[in-house]
Scaffold this motif. Structure first.
Motif, PDB file in Angstrom:
ATOM      1  N   SER A 148       0.822  -1.216   0.000  1.00  0.00           N
ATOM      2  CA  SER A 148       0.000   0.000   0.000  1.00  0.00           C
ATOM      3  C   SER A 148       0.855   1.265   0.000  1.00  0.00           C
ATOM      4  O   SER A 148       0.387   2.342  -0.390  1.00  0.00           O
ATOM      5  N   HIS A 149       2.088   1.141   0.441  1.00  0.00           N
ATOM      6  CA  HIS A 149       3.000   2.287   0.476  1.00  0.00           C
ATOM      7  C   HIS A 149       4.049   2.224  -0.628  1.00  0.00           C
ATOM      8  O   HIS A 149       4.992   3.012  -0.626  1.00  0.00           O
ATOM      9  N   GLY A 150       3.870   1.298  -1.557  1.00  0.00           N
ATOM     10  CA  GLY A 150       4.813   1.200  -2.669  1.00  0.00           C
ATOM     11  C   GLY A 150       6.207   0.809  -2.226  1.00  0.00           C
ATOM     12  O   GLY A 150       7.195   1.136  -2.896  1.00  0.00           O
ATOM     13  N   ILE A 151       6.281   0.089  -1.128  1.00  0.00           N
ATOM     14  CA  ILE A 151       7.583  -0.349  -0.619  1.00  0.00           C
ATOM     15  C   ILE A 151       7.884  -1.715  -1.211  1.00  0.00           C
ATOM     16  O   ILE A 151       7.038  -2.606  -1.204  1.00  0.00           O
ATOM     17  N   GLY A 152       9.089  -1.858  -1.714  1.00  0.00           N
ATOM     18  CA  GLY A 152       9.451  -3.071  -2.425  1.00  0.00           C
ATOM     19  C   GLY A 152       9.297  -4.333  -1.591  1.00  0.00           C
ATOM     20  O   GLY A 152       9.582  -4.346  -0.396  1.00  0.00           O
ATOM     21  N   GLU A 153       8.858  -5.391  -2.269  1.00  0.00           N
ATOM     22  CA  GLU A 153       8.628  -6.646  -1.588  1.00  0.00           C
ATOM     23  C   GLU A 153       9.904  -7.222  -0.985  1.00  0.00           C
ATOM     24  O   GLU A 153       9.860  -8.016  -0.047  1.00  0.00           O
TER      25      GLU A 153
END
Lengths: 94, 135
Positions: free
Chosen positions: B26-31
């Motif tokens: 949801s925060h566009g933080i890489g997996e």
């Protein structure tokens, strides 16, 4: 989800995530492992301290019986967990 | 911060991992950051389950993001105080035969997290962990 698959003679594939929810089942499965063994970890995506505890218990038991234990093809992120625990120096991780 | 409550049971781990991944997404933080956060979540959650058996049915886990840091909070209700930051260190140089059982989970959290704080008030333990996520 975690899987243990007996493959060729002496090779056991560990696959998936070995976390605290899977540790007891993994321990039961590994209690049946005897003799020299190579754990193929290519598909082992994740391990926590609970999972490490299960593998260490199996390692010590098999080694006490005089057999070799190897860990091969470990993913870097999984190997780093063993390194944090200082276990990369005592286990045979290739 | 988003917070969710999880049943005090190891079977909650899958739901916790999903919660972490959904937050990161949801925060566009890489997996690629999911692994460390899942591990921290598991080690702290299972620690509370094992050692605070008298606690409330649910443990609350919260996540917040303030670039470049993610903050993970665990709240355990109706428990005695037990400050995890004071737990004895693990001797990772000791041979296997001499290593004591337990403590490895907190050791791993200490290695991975940047900061760990503990607070206790009104029979509620709050553990707060922060980790800087490199781009």
């Amino acid at each position: 989800m975690f899987e243990i698959r007996m493959e060729s003679e002496g090779t056991i594939r560990l696959a998936g995530r070995l976390d605290a929810a899977e540790a007891e089942r993994a321990q039961k499965a590994l209690s049946a492992v005897h003799g020299p063994v190579t754990f193929d970890c290519e598909e082992l995506d994740y391990i926590s301290s609970a999972g490490i505890g299960v593998l260490i218990e199996a390692y010590k038991r098999i080694r006490a019986a005089g057999h070799e234990v190897r860990f091969v093809r470990m993913l870097p992120r999984v190997r780093s967990i063993f390194a944090y625990a200082g276990l990369d120096r005592v286990l045979n991780i290739e | 911060m988003v917070e969710r409550r999880f049943r005090r049971d190891f079977a909650s781990l899958d739901a916790i991992f999903t919660f972490v991944r959904e937050f990161l997404d949801s925060h566009g933080i890489g997996e690629r950051h999911a692994h460390d956060l899942e591990l921290i979540s598991e080690e702290l959650f299972t620690n509370l389950v094992k050692y605070n058996r008298e606690g409330a049915a649910d443990i609350a886990i919260g996540l917040s993001w303030s670039r470049p840091e993610v903050t993970l909070t665990l709240r355990d209700f109706g428990v005695e105080s037990w400050d995890i930051t004071q737990a004895a260190p693990v001797d990772t140089g000791a041979p296997l035969e001499r290593r004591r059982a337990g403590g490895l989970g907190l050791h791993l959290v200490r290695q991975i997290a940047d900061r760990i704080d503990y607070q206790y008030q009104d029979r509620t333990s709050t553990i707060t962990v922060t980790k800087r996520l490199e781009p």
